[in-house]
Design a protein around this motif. Sequence first.
Motif, mmCIF file in Angstrom:
data_model
loop_
_atom_site.group_PDB
_atom_site.id
_atom_site.type_symbol
_atom_site.label_atom_id
_atom_site.label_comp_id
_atom_site.label_asym_id
_atom_site.label_seq_id
_atom_site.Cartn_x
_atom_site.Cartn_y
_atom_site.Cartn_z
ATOM 1 N N ILE A 153 40.264 31.115 50.349
ATOM 2 C CA ILE A 153 39.435 32.308 50.153
ATOM 3 C C ILE A 153 39.775 33.360 51.200
ATOM 4 O O ILE A 153 39.949 34.547 50.868
ATOM 5 C CB ILE A 153 37.931 31.945 50.183
ATOM 6 N N ASP A 154 39.904 32.940 52.453
ATOM 7 C CA ASP A 154 40.281 33.885 53.517
ATOM 8 C C ASP A 154 41.636 34.520 53.228
ATOM 9 O O ASP A 154 41.823 35.719 53.428
ATOM 10 C CB ASP A 154 40.323 33.186 54.878
ATOM 11 N N ARG A 155 42.583 33.722 52.760
ATOM 12 C CA ARG A 155 43.925 34.238 52.476
ATOM 13 C C ARG A 155 43.903 35.208 51.296
ATOM 14 O O ARG A 155 44.586 36.234 51.321
ATOM 15 C CB ARG A 155 44.888 33.071 52.205
ATOM 16 N N ILE A 156 43.129 34.917 50.270
ATOM 17 C CA ILE A 156 43.015 35.822 49.123
ATOM 18 C C ILE A 156 42.421 37.157 49.563
ATOM 19 O O ILE A 156 42.905 38.227 49.189
ATOM 20 C CB ILE A 156 42.171 35.178 47.999
ATOM 21 N N ILE A 157 41.372 37.103 50.386
ATOM 22 C CA ILE A 157 40.748 38.329 50.883
ATOM 23 C C ILE A 157 41.752 39.121 51.714
ATOM 24 O O ILE A 157 41.862 40.347 51.573
ATOM 25 C CB ILE A 157 39.468 38.009 51.678
ATOM 26 N N GLU A 158 42.489 38.433 52.568
ATOM 27 C CA GLU A 158 43.491 39.099 53.401
ATOM 28 C C GLU A 158 44.568 39.761 52.527
ATOM 29 O O GLU A 158 44.948 40.905 52.755
ATOM 30 C CB GLU A 158 44.130 38.081 54.337
ATOM 31 N N MET A 159 45.035 39.038 51.510
ATOM 32 C CA MET A 159 46.053 39.587 50.621
ATOM 33 C C MET A 159 45.512 40.764 49.818
ATOM 34 O O MET A 159 46.226 41.741 49.575
ATOM 35 C CB MET A 159 46.565 38.505 49.671
ATOM 36 N N ALA A 160 44.242 40.687 49.412
ATOM 37 C CA ALA A 160 43.645 41.780 48.646
ATOM 38 C C ALA A 160 43.516 43.047 49.484
ATOM 39 O O ALA A 160 43.649 44.159 48.965
ATOM 40 C CB ALA A 160 42.277 41.350 48.113
ATOM 41 N N TRP A 161 43.290 42.915 50.775
ATOM 42 C CA TRP A 161 43.187 44.075 51.667
ATOM 43 C C TRP A 161 44.546 44.700 51.960
ATOM 44 O O TRP A 161 44.644 45.876 52.275
ATOM 45 C CB TRP A 161 42.499 43.703 52.981
ATOM 46 N N GLU A 209 43.302 39.720 38.311
ATOM 47 C CA GLU A 209 42.753 40.857 39.056
ATOM 48 C C GLU A 209 41.226 40.866 39.023
ATOM 49 O O GLU A 209 40.577 41.034 40.056
ATOM 50 C CB GLU A 209 43.297 42.173 38.493
ATOM 51 N N GLN A 210 40.632 40.670 37.860
ATOM 52 C CA GLN A 210 39.172 40.698 37.761
ATOM 53 C C GLN A 210 38.535 39.561 38.551
ATOM 54 O O GLN A 210 37.473 39.736 39.160
ATOM 55 C CB GLN A 210 38.718 40.641 36.296
ATOM 56 N N GLU A 211 39.178 38.419 38.595
ATOM 57 C CA GLU A 211 38.658 37.296 39.372
ATOM 58 C C GLU A 211 38.736 37.585 40.873
ATOM 59 O O GLU A 211 37.838 37.199 41.622
ATOM 60 C CB GLU A 211 39.436 36.017 39.036
ATOM 61 N N VAL A 212 39.786 38.282 41.299
ATOM 62 C CA VAL A 212 39.888 38.686 42.708
ATOM 63 C C VAL A 212 38.772 39.672 43.032
ATOM 64 O O VAL A 212 38.110 39.558 44.068
ATOM 65 C CB VAL A 212 41.271 39.306 43.019
ATOM 66 N N ILE A 213 38.524 40.611 42.140
ATOM 67 C CA ILE A 213 37.447 41.585 42.345
ATOM 68 C C ILE A 213 36.100 40.867 42.447
ATOM 69 O O ILE A 213 35.296 41.161 43.335
ATOM 70 C CB ILE A 213 37.438 42.638 41.210
ATOM 71 N N ASP A 214 35.873 39.912 41.558
ATOM 72 C CA ASP A 214 34.615 39.143 41.588
ATOM 73 C C ASP A 214 34.481 38.352 42.892
ATOM 74 O O ASP A 214 33.393 38.289 43.470
ATOM 75 C CB ASP A 214 34.534 38.183 40.404
ATOM 76 N N LEU A 215 35.587 37.750 43.342
ATOM 77 C CA LEU A 215 35.576 37.001 44.597
ATOM 78 C C LEU A 215 35.269 37.929 45.775
ATOM 79 O O LEU A 215 34.461 37.592 46.639
ATOM 80 C CB LEU A 215 36.923 36.301 44.819
ATOM 81 N N MET A 216 35.890 39.097 45.791
ATOM 82 C CA MET A 216 35.655 40.069 46.866
ATOM 83 C C MET A 216 34.187 40.510 46.856
ATOM 84 O O MET A 216 33.555 40.616 47.903
ATOM 85 C CB MET A 216 36.573 41.273 46.717
ATOM 86 N N ARG A 217 33.639 40.740 45.681
ATOM 87 C CA ARG A 217 32.234 41.150 45.567
ATOM 88 C C ARG A 217 31.315 40.064 46.113
ATOM 89 O O ARG A 217 30.331 40.338 46.800
ATOM 90 C CB ARG A 217 31.898 41.456 44.113
ATOM 91 N N LEU A 218 31.657 38.811 45.835
ATOM 92 C CA LEU A 218 30.838 37.675 46.256
ATOM 93 C C LEU A 218 30.924 37.424 47.760
ATOM 94 O O LEU A 218 29.925 37.117 48.403
ATOM 95 C CB LEU A 218 31.291 36.421 45.496
#
Length: 94
Positions: free
Chosen positions: A12-20, A37-46
């Motif tokens: 989760i930390d790595r996904i957030i880092e990659m999304a930024w 993409e939508q799942e990444v957006i949902d994860l970031m929102r959460l």
Amino acid sequence: MILKKELTEIEIDRIIEMAWEDRTTFDAIFVQFGLKEQEVIDLMRLEMKPSSFRMWRARVQGRKTKHEKLRDFREGRFKCSMQRQINNNKISKR
């Protein structure tokens, strides 16, 4: 949000880092973690505070570098000399 698989805190930390990161595409996140993409957006929102999520969303929306098909460049990448070494990156170990 229902994820295809349970993600560890490190993932989760790595996904957030990659999304930024500006130059890391949603396609790269999909290849490494299987999240669209939508799942990444949902994860970031959460995972983020509402104000941080809004800031990230405004930053990412319409950004060409986050979408492989919209990029002006195809090869090469930029890495700042101050960027810390990334661990737990499955793609780099191939």
